[in-house]
Design an enzyme around this catalytic site. Sequence first.
Site, PDB file in Angstrom:
ATOM      1  N   LYS A 168       9.810  -9.038  -0.765  1.00 27.16           N
ATOM      2  CA  LYS A 168       9.444  -8.285  -2.165  1.00 27.16           C
ATOM      3  C   LYS A 168       9.772  -9.535  -3.827  1.00 27.16           C
ATOM      4  O   LYS A 168       9.514 -10.255  -3.524  1.00 27.16           O
ATOM      5  CB  LYS A 168      10.633  -7.538  -1.555  1.00 27.16           C
ATOM      6  CG  LYS A 168      10.361  -6.112  -1.107  1.00 27.16           C
ATOM      7  CD  LYS A 168      11.020  -5.033  -0.845  1.00 27.16           C
ATOM      8  CE  LYS A 168      11.583  -4.450  -0.015  1.00 27.16           C
ATOM      9  NZ  LYS A 168      12.285  -3.440  -0.041  1.00 27.16           N
TER      10      LYS A 168
ATOM     11  N   GLU B  42       0.796   0.714   8.146  1.00 26.24           N
ATOM     12  CA  GLU B  42       0.787  -0.235   6.978  1.00 26.24           C
ATOM     13  C   GLU B  42       0.330  -1.322   6.987  1.00 26.24           C
ATOM     14  O   GLU B  42      -0.448  -1.921   6.128  1.00 26.24           O
ATOM     15  CB  GLU B  42       2.038  -1.428   7.087  1.00 26.24           C
ATOM     16  CG  GLU B  42       2.829   0.526   7.201  1.00 26.24           C
ATOM     17  CD  GLU B  42       4.523   0.128   6.983  1.00 26.24           C
ATOM     18  OE1 GLU B  42       5.214  -0.791   7.723  1.00 26.24           O
ATOM     19  OE2 GLU B  42       5.432   1.104   6.621  1.00 26.24           O
TER      20      GLU B  42
ATOM     21  N   HIS C 170      10.412  -5.867   3.380  1.00 26.46           N
ATOM     22  CA  HIS C 170      10.255  -4.893   3.578  1.00 26.46           C
ATOM     23  C   HIS C 170       9.599  -5.325   5.258  1.00 26.46           C
ATOM     24  O   HIS C 170       8.340  -6.479   5.779  1.00 26.46           O
ATOM     25  CB  HIS C 170       8.975  -4.040   3.583  1.00 26.46           C
ATOM     26  CG  HIS C 170       8.305  -2.997   4.342  1.00 26.46           C
ATOM     27  ND1 HIS C 170       9.149  -1.557   3.903  1.00 26.46           N
ATOM     28  CD2 HIS C 170       7.552  -2.726   4.861  1.00 26.46           C
ATOM     29  CE1 HIS C 170       7.872  -1.155   4.837  1.00 26.46           C
ATOM     30  NE2 HIS C 170       7.500  -1.651   5.257  1.00 26.46           N
TER      31      HIS C 170
ATOM     32  N   TYR D 251       4.878   3.881  -0.639  1.00 26.30           N
ATOM     33  CA  TYR D 251       6.094   4.221  -0.273  1.00 26.30           C
ATOM     34  C   TYR D 251       6.720   6.212  -0.529  1.00 26.30           C
ATOM     35  O   TYR D 251       7.031   6.636  -0.115  1.00 26.30           O
ATOM     36  CB  TYR D 251       7.014   3.852  -1.279  1.00 26.30           C
ATOM     37  CG  TYR D 251       7.142   2.169  -1.037  1.00 26.30           C
ATOM     38  CD1 TYR D 251       8.039   1.973   0.170  1.00 26.30           C
ATOM     39  CD2 TYR D 251       6.931   1.580  -1.427  1.00 26.30           C
ATOM     40  CE1 TYR D 251       9.453   1.373   0.792  1.00 26.30           C
ATOM     41  CE2 TYR D 251       8.493   0.345  -1.450  1.00 26.30           C
ATOM     42  CZ  TYR D 251       8.669   0.455   0.002  1.00 26.30           C
ATOM     43  OH  TYR D 251       9.159  -1.239   0.495  1.00 26.30           O
TER      44      TYR D 251
ATOM     45  N   ASN E  56      16.149  -5.687  -2.161  1.00 25.24           N
ATOM     46  CA  ASN E  56      16.198  -6.768  -1.194  1.00 25.24           C
ATOM     47  C   ASN E  56      15.691  -7.399  -0.023  1.00 25.24           C
ATOM     48  O   ASN E  56      15.705  -7.516   0.749  1.00 25.24           O
ATOM     49  CB  ASN E  56      16.828  -5.402   0.525  1.00 25.24           C
ATOM     50  CG  ASN E  56      16.266  -4.019   0.487  1.00 25.24           C
ATOM     51  OD1 ASN E  56      14.661  -4.005   0.038  1.00 25.24           O
ATOM     52  ND2 ASN E  56      16.128  -2.773   0.874  1.00 25.24           N
TER      53      ASN E  56
HETATM   54  P1  GDP Z   1      14.629  -0.260   4.688  1.00 21.07           P
HETATM   55  O1  GDP Z   1      13.705   0.019   6.130  1.00 21.07           O
HETATM   56  O2  GDP Z   1      14.791  -0.862   5.488  1.00 21.07           O
HETATM   57  O3  GDP Z   1      13.965  -1.189   3.841  1.00 21.07           O
HETATM   58  O4  GDP Z   1      14.810   0.943   4.455  1.00 21.07           O
HETATM   59  P2  GDP Z   1      13.913   2.734   3.865  1.00 21.07           P
HETATM   60  O5  GDP Z   1      12.672   2.477   4.306  1.00 21.07           O
HETATM   61  O6  GDP Z   1      15.016   4.121   3.893  1.00 21.07           O
HETATM   62  O7  GDP Z   1      13.909   2.597   2.001  1.00 21.07           O
HETATM   63  C1  GDP Z   1      13.035   1.662   1.874  1.00 21.07           C
HETATM   64  C2  GDP Z   1      13.289   1.011   0.743  1.00 21.07           C
HETATM   65  O8  GDP Z   1      13.971   1.916  -0.608  1.00 21.07           O
HETATM   66  C3  GDP Z   1      14.365  -0.139   0.607  1.00 21.07           C
HETATM   67  O9  GDP Z   1      14.508  -1.487   1.453  1.00 21.07           O
HETATM   68  C4  GDP Z   1      14.929  -0.498  -0.118  1.00 21.07           C
HETATM   69  O10 GDP Z   1      14.385  -1.182  -1.655  1.00 21.07           O
HETATM   70  C5  GDP Z   1      14.553   1.528  -1.203  1.00 21.07           C
HETATM   71  N1  GDP Z   1      15.770   1.789  -1.424  1.00 21.07           N
HETATM   72  C6  GDP Z   1      16.170   2.031  -0.116  1.00 21.07           C
HETATM   73  N2  GDP Z   1      17.614   2.900  -0.659  1.00 21.07           N
HETATM   74  C7  GDP Z   1      17.899   3.208  -1.615  1.00 21.07           C
HETATM   75  C8  GDP Z   1      18.673   3.105  -2.379  1.00 21.07           C
HETATM   76  O11 GDP Z   1      19.685   4.427  -2.001  1.00 21.07           O
HETATM   77  N3  GDP Z   1      18.420   3.195  -4.055  1.00 21.07           N
HETATM   78  C9  GDP Z   1      17.577   2.341  -4.234  1.00 21.07           C
HETATM   79  N4  GDP Z   1      17.422   2.173  -5.552  1.00 21.07           N
HETATM   80  N5  GDP Z   1      16.130   2.019  -3.906  1.00 21.07           N
HETATM   81  C10 GDP Z   1      16.706   2.365  -2.719  1.00 21.07           C
END
Ligand code: GDP
Length: 140
Positions: A11, A128, A117, A51, A114
């Site tokens: 990222k 994807e 992905h 997303y 973070n």
């Molecule tokens: P992943 O599969 O661990 O990447 O997590 P998710 O699919 O739940 O979320 C996708 C991405 O959205 C995450 O990797 C973060 O970059 C972002 N994200 C997830 N939860 C949050 C949140 O509570 N706040 C914000 N700002 N970003 C989030």
Amino acid sequence: MAVTRTFSIIKPDATRRNLTGGVTKMLEDAGLRVIASKRIQMTKEQAEGFYAVHRERPFFNDLVSFMISGPVVVQVLEGEDAVLTNRTVMGATNPENADEGTIRKTYAESIEANSVHGSDSDENAAIEIDYFFKPEEIVG
Ligand code: GDP
């Protein structure tokens, strides 16, 4: 276990800090092989489509803005049980909850920024990979 594929994104927070090599080394050390890779600037439309599953989440607009805030490196990874292997080395979404030795514990700045992905299922990995790569770009 079988050799499978998953999709990874390094990222913008990681590319900005020159961590493409550092993240990739952790992926490789975990047993994953980078069989396709390219550095791209995602468009807003691409990020929104990627997303789309999160469209109703409160952080959707911030997430899209973050993902287009700089270049990313999209990768196809191959290895034993690649989706799970990658999710394990990535660590929890929130770096505060990530295990020691994971990419997110080592490098992530926040729950949003973070660093990586990774696909969450074989089915989504295929979708994807297809979203970002033509078959001929996956060279092994
Ligand atoms: P992943 O599969 O661990 O990447 O997590 P998710 O699919 O739940 O979320 C996708 C991405 O959205 C995450 O990797 C973060 O970059 C972002 N994200 C997830 N939860 C949050 C949140 O509570 N706040 C914000 N700002 N970003 C989030």
